[in-house]
Design an enzyme around this catalytic site. Structure first.
Site, mmCIF file in Angstrom:
data_model
loop_
_atom_site.group_PDB
_atom_site.id
_atom_site.type_symbol
_atom_site.label_atom_id
_atom_site.label_comp_id
_atom_site.label_asym_id
_atom_site.label_seq_id
_atom_site.Cartn_x
_atom_site.Cartn_y
_atom_site.Cartn_z
ATOM 1 N N ASP A 169 -11.703 -6.548 -3.787
ATOM 2 C CA ASP A 169 -12.184 -5.976 -4.979
ATOM 3 C C ASP A 169 -12.732 -6.904 -5.768
ATOM 4 O O ASP A 169 -12.182 -7.892 -6.210
ATOM 5 C CB ASP A 169 -11.166 -5.108 -5.464
ATOM 6 N N GLN A 172 0.851 -1.143 -0.019
ATOM 7 C CA GLN A 172 0.133 0.242 0.111
ATOM 8 C C GLN A 172 0.783 1.139 -0.062
ATOM 9 O O GLN A 172 0.706 2.279 -0.670
ATOM 10 C CB GLN A 172 -0.936 -0.001 1.325
ATOM 11 N N SER A 221 -5.305 1.278 4.710
ATOM 12 C CA SER A 221 -6.337 0.760 3.418
ATOM 13 C C SER A 221 -6.857 -0.717 4.070
ATOM 14 O O SER A 221 -6.332 -1.334 4.983
ATOM 15 C CB SER A 221 -5.321 0.219 2.195
ATOM 16 N N HIS A 280 -7.649 -3.260 2.690
ATOM 17 C CA HIS A 280 -7.394 -4.348 2.118
ATOM 18 C C HIS A 280 -6.201 -4.887 3.079
ATOM 19 O O HIS A 280 -5.883 -6.346 3.128
ATOM 20 C CB HIS A 280 -6.591 -4.212 0.685
ATOM 21 N N GLU A 323 -17.790 2.822 -4.336
ATOM 22 C CA GLU A 323 -17.171 1.722 -4.854
ATOM 23 C C GLU A 323 -18.126 0.463 -5.009
ATOM 24 O O GLU A 323 -18.034 -0.211 -3.885
ATOM 25 C CB GLU A 323 -15.852 1.234 -4.320
HETATM 26 ZN ZN ZN Z 1 -11.066 -2.139 -2.395
#
Ligand code: ZN
Length: 350
Positions: free
Chosen positions: A227, A192, A218, A220, A270
């Protein structure tokens, strides 16, 4: 007086001598014990000795038992004392923890959100915030956003529960004739960092903040999100995105950055980024139309973060600029996933 004494002496002497002769002539043999009697006597003596020994043994045994009882009582008293003081300490600790918890919780519902249109949906004060080894849990849910970072060394990889749920979900989607796959799952702090740094270097920190998450911020890195398929804004118009929005809660996922919650989540909508929270919570959040920040009563803002620094400060730390060094145009998109931006950005570069 003296004369009287002299007269009496011979009489006494005679009496004594007479007694002595009686004793001398006394036949002691008559009182000697026969062997049977001797054996009997010895037996009686032996019995007496045995009884004495037994009595002695009983006395020792009694003393030992007494000593044991005293020791047990002492240990019991000691333990009770120890346990009482331990309980007292524990209660004090719990009371202290409760006090600090309520202290922490209150400021987490910030007035910042009151100017948004979501006021009536703001959760009430009283969420339980815990910090465990640098990770922040609100009501037991790990929160990672602009306010709450993860420690640099937190590298769990993808969660097995999240992966299993994702696999179940893709199987169900496949039955409905749709193909879902992982575009991006777990991302380490360093990965990241490099993503963010590359943007900051070529476009400046202000732009990097729009298209990417700062390292540590993040989701993630938590290993709890995916995603799905494409990280392009056009994904929201696909059948896959619609299926995902309609069904992901059944598998424990939420659309993490929903449409209309940009001011609260701190990120653009998103349609591809899903976060695992478990089925019950995912269904509750989705049915109430909340984003995770609203559900947990927290903010997402670098200014509220413990490692929050200004863009100017971050630019200095990273050795980059705040504004685009090439004076390029800005985009309005603010994204957790710089990946989606890669395509657009790279096409610009090429
Ligand atoms: Zn993402």
């Amino acid at each position: 007086m003296i004369e009287n004494d002299n007269r009496n002496v011979p009489e006494e002497e005679r009496a004594v001598k007479g007694l002595e002769s009686i004793i001398d002539n006394y036949d002691l043999s008559r009182y000697e014990l026969s062997p049977e009697e001797k054996a009997r006597e010895e037996m009686i003596r032996q019995r007496i000795r045995d009884r004495r020994r037994a009595a002695e043994r009983r006395r020792i045994k009694r003393n030992r038992t007494l000593a044991l009882i005293v020791a047990v009582v002492l240990v019991f008293i000691l333990c009770r004392g120890c346990y009482a003081s331990y309980r007292k300490k524990r209660d004090e600790k719990q009371a202290k923890a409760k006090a600090t918890e309520s202290k922490v919780v209150k400021p987490t519902v910030h007035e910042e959100d009151t100017d948004s249109s979501q006021d009536e949906q703001q959760p009430e004060v009283g969420h339980k915030i815990q910090n465990v080894d640098g990770l922040t849990y609100v009501d037991g849910i790990l929160i990672v956003n602009k306010t709450y970072p993860l420690p640099r060394d937190y590298a769990p990889g993808i969660s097995t529960a999240a992966q299993a749920a994702f696999d179940d979900m893709t199987a169900a989607a496949f039955n409905d004739g749709l193909y879902l796959y992982v575009n991006s799952g777990y991302r380490s702090y360093d990965e990241q960092y490099m993503l963010y740094y590359n943007y900051a270097l070529s476009r400046g920190v202000a732009e990097a903040d729009r298209v990417s998450s700062r390292p540590g911020h993040s989701e993630h890195q938590s290993g709890l999100c995916f995603d799905v398929n494409s990280t392009d804004f056009s994904f929201s118009d696909t059948a896959e995105a619609r299926w995902l929005a309609a069904h992901c809660a059944d598998y424990g996922f939420i659309i993490r950055f929903p449409k209309g919650k940009e001011a609260i989540t701190g990120y653009e909508y998103e349609s591809w980024h899903i976060r695992y929270v478990g089925v019950d919570i995912a269904k509750e959040i989705t049915s109430k139309g909340l984003c995770l920040e609203e559900y947990l009563g927290v903010t997402s803002n670098y200014d509220d973060s413990p490692d929050g620094v200004s863009q100017q400060q971050l630019a200095e730390e990273m050795g980059v600029t705040v504004d685009d060094p090439n004076g390029g145009t800005e985009t309005d998109a603010e994204s957790e996933d710089s990946a989606y931006y890669d395509e657009g950005y790279e096409s610009q570069v090429q």
